[in-house]
Enzyme design. Sequence first.
Site, PDB file in Angstrom:
ATOM      1  N   GLY A 129       0.797  -1.237   0.000  1.00 46.51           N
ATOM      2  CA  GLY A 129       0.000   0.000   0.000  1.00 46.51           C
ATOM      3  C   GLY A 129       0.823   1.278   0.000  1.00 46.51           C
TER       4      GLY A 129
ATOM      5  N   GLU B 177       4.543   4.424   6.003  1.00 39.17           N
ATOM      6  CA  GLU B 177       3.339   3.588   6.020  1.00 39.17           C
ATOM      7  C   GLU B 177       2.214   4.248   5.234  1.00 39.17           C
ATOM      8  OE1 GLU B 177       1.962   0.925   6.489  1.00 39.17           O
ATOM      9  OE2 GLU B 177       2.581  -0.153   8.282  1.00 39.17           O
ATOM     10  N   ASP B 178       1.341   3.417   4.683  1.00 36.75           N
ATOM     11  CA  ASP B 178       0.160   3.958   4.035  1.00 36.75           C
ATOM     12  C   ASP B 178      -0.864   4.409   5.077  1.00 36.75           C
ATOM     13  OD1 ASP B 178      -0.258   1.374   4.899  1.00 36.75           O
ATOM     14  OD2 ASP B 178      -1.029   0.615   2.987  1.00 36.75           O
TER      15      ASP B 178
ATOM     16  N   ASP C  75      -3.737   1.754  11.515  1.00 37.74           N
ATOM     17  CA  ASP C  75      -5.098   1.458  11.934  1.00 37.74           C
ATOM     18  C   ASP C  75      -5.072   1.032  13.406  1.00 37.74           C
ATOM     19  OD1 ASP C  75      -7.827   0.936  11.620  1.00 37.74           O
ATOM     20  OD2 ASP C  75      -7.457  -1.142  11.062  1.00 37.74           O
TER      21      ASP C  75
ATOM     22  N   PHE D 249     -13.295   2.101   6.167  1.00 38.49           N
ATOM     23  CA  PHE D 249     -12.268   1.519   5.314  1.00 38.49           C
ATOM     24  C   PHE D 249     -12.041   2.400   4.089  1.00 38.49           C
ATOM     25  CE2 PHE D 249     -10.670  -1.553   2.181  1.00 38.49           C
ATOM     26  CZ  PHE D 249      -9.649  -2.123   2.924  1.00 38.49           C
TER      27      PHE D 249
ATOM     28  N   ASP E 291      -5.864  -1.008  -1.369  1.00 37.96           N
ATOM     29  CA  ASP E 291      -6.775  -1.858  -2.137  1.00 37.96           C
ATOM     30  C   ASP E 291      -7.930  -2.382  -1.296  1.00 37.96           C
ATOM     31  OD1 ASP E 291      -5.164  -3.647  -0.528  1.00 37.96           O
ATOM     32  OD2 ASP E 291      -6.052  -5.262  -1.728  1.00 37.96           O
TER      33      ASP E 291
ATOM     34  N   ARG F 134      -6.480   0.058  -6.342  1.00 36.20           N
ATOM     35  CA  ARG F 134      -5.151   0.570  -5.996  1.00 36.20           C
ATOM     36  C   ARG F 134      -4.758   1.751  -6.876  1.00 36.20           C
ATOM     37  NH1 ARG F 134      -2.339  -2.494  -2.294  1.00 36.20           N
ATOM     38  NH2 ARG F 134      -2.533  -4.734  -2.534  1.00 36.20           N
TER      39      ARG F 134
HETATM   40  P1  5GP Z   1      -2.921  -1.966  11.547  1.00 37.46           P
HETATM   41  O1  5GP Z   1      -1.915  -2.988  11.843  1.00 37.46           O
HETATM   42  O2  5GP Z   1      -2.520  -0.573  11.982  1.00 37.46           O
HETATM   43  O3  5GP Z   1      -4.283  -2.340  12.065  1.00 37.46           O
HETATM   44  O4  5GP Z   1      -3.141  -1.960   9.973  1.00 37.46           O
HETATM   45  C1  5GP Z   1      -2.211  -1.442   9.118  1.00 37.46           C
HETATM   46  C2  5GP Z   1      -2.327  -2.016   7.750  1.00 37.46           C
HETATM   47  O5  5GP Z   1      -3.613  -2.534   7.457  1.00 37.46           O
HETATM   48  C3  5GP Z   1      -2.081  -0.941   6.718  1.00 37.46           C
HETATM   49  O6  5GP Z   1      -0.716  -0.831   6.414  1.00 37.46           O
HETATM   50  C4  5GP Z   1      -2.890  -1.404   5.543  1.00 37.46           C
HETATM   51  O7  5GP Z   1      -2.133  -2.295   4.760  1.00 37.46           O
HETATM   52  C5  5GP Z   1      -4.041  -2.140   6.163  1.00 37.46           C
HETATM   53  N1  5GP Z   1      -5.181  -1.223   6.323  1.00 37.46           N
HETATM   54  C6  5GP Z   1      -5.631  -0.672   7.461  1.00 37.46           C
HETATM   55  N2  5GP Z   1      -6.701   0.119   7.229  1.00 37.46           N
HETATM   56  C7  5GP Z   1      -6.922   0.061   5.908  1.00 37.46           C
HETATM   57  C8  5GP Z   1      -7.891   0.666   5.051  1.00 37.46           C
HETATM   58  O8  5GP Z   1      -8.774   1.461   5.438  1.00 37.46           O
HETATM   59  N3  5GP Z   1      -7.803   0.393   3.720  1.00 37.46           N
HETATM   60  C9  5GP Z   1      -6.860  -0.456   3.238  1.00 37.46           C
HETATM   61  N4  5GP Z   1      -6.870  -0.686   1.932  1.00 37.46           N
HETATM   62  N5  5GP Z   1      -5.937  -1.041   4.017  1.00 37.46           N
HETATM   63  C10 5GP Z   1      -5.967  -0.791   5.336  1.00 37.46           C
HETATM   64 MG    MG Z   2       0.461  -1.423   4.934  1.00 32.37          MG
END
Ligand code: 5GP
Ligand code: MG
Length: 470
Positions: free
Chosen positions: A337, A388-389, A392, A441, A448, A454
Amino acid sequence: MALSKERVYYKAVRQAITALGSGESLKEKLDTIARLLSRSFDTGVSIVLFDSTRKHLIHTASWKLPPYYLRKGIIDAEKSLAESAGEKPVFIEDVSTDPRIQYREMAEKAGIKSILGVPITSGEEGYGAIRVYFKEVYRLTNSDISFTVTLAHLAALAMGNTAAEQENKAGILPLNMDPGISKTSRIVHFAHESEAEFARILDFYGINWIYEPRTFPLVNEKERASEMFTPDFYIPSLDLYIELTTMKQNLVTGKNRKLRRLKELYPEIKISLLYKNDYDRLLAKYGAGPLAQSRAHSIRKVLFSASEIDKRVRQLAETISGDYRNRRPLLVGVQRGFLCFMADLMRQITIPLDLDFMAISYYGQKDEVSVTRDIETPLTGRDIILVEDIVDTGITLDYMIKYLQAKNPSSLTVCTLLDRRARRLVNVKLDYVGFEVPDEFVVGYGLDYHEEYRNLPFIAIPEIKEFPQK
Ligand code: 5GP
Ligand code: MG
């Protein structure tokens, strides 16, 4: 006996105030104000309002003016009468000699000799102007000015009230519109529902448009103007007129003929007859192509447009370039991402840097993370920026930070484009954050949903029910 001028003005002001308090639509209120002015001066009146870019003025409510004058073309706000930009009324006593006139020929054809322009403003907010068009060289009096200024104030009040109402019920607009989108665009009366739909789509993608700004006479000099053509839309950013086509073949043939004629007579004009295919292509130009082509779910809302992202990424890069002056940071991305963000960010960073990336995978309910592709650059003594993208729950980032710290870098900071704090489970420190996102989301700009979306250049909320599992 005819009423004195003052009595006429007083009566008109009273009626305008009554209209303002009524439950009428904004368009109806402005129509009333234009009509009252027109009746009091016994001449043509138009209310011109700014479009969303404030670069153009649009005839929104008019009285006693010929359609060819109202649709004489795009009014460039900068070149237009100064009153619309400023606070003061402007009076042009003689149209034939005044250099401030943009469409002199048209004005003369319509028999206009003098023009009074009064700005419609309220506090800081400028909405446009009232224009009064006189057919004789007019001797303007102070009471003419105060009367017009008073009605301009009332028009500003109507605009202001409507704007406030629209903010209050923004949630129920058919599509969730960009706050930058013109207030005036919503008071246009469309001839067909398909046009309204098209306008909503343009608004949705932040594309500025003007509805039917110009009528083209389809005749040569000496013939009479028996045939006209008024394209549905004008898109200033493309300098393009657009005529929507229905599916009915007989209508398309007629339109095609008119269009050919228009192109002969006005070779400098760009116009497009919009079939379904053209329509998809236009959307593609604005980044919605992947949506038109994919079978994925549709988009509920665009959160950040391509230009907003671009602006924010530039700011982040500028900060990073300053913070890391005289150092050579190593940017580390996490597949996949991060790709768009990283590509844009690194090109805006003005100091030397290195680049590497990792891939990870999740186990169980995603509480466990493991590295499936490691960094190849040695990390000891390096200044790492983890890119990071989106953060979350923070689980991924927390894992990554611990993993990288174990390799003894001299510093480690985190730069994330998006931050969704509402779902945070692990407390992680973010040094550079692009945007905060709501508890929904998101997709696009590298992110994606089941490998769709994407390549959207903007970030959006797709039409899905719940968060997918990672
Ligand atoms: P975390 O570990 O902070 O819960 O999640 C981080 C990863 O989950 C991000 O790097 C991403 O790849 C994916 N992610 C979290 N939220 C989203 C979202 O709203 N959309 C998408 N496409 N990916 C997400
Ligand atoms: Mg990611």
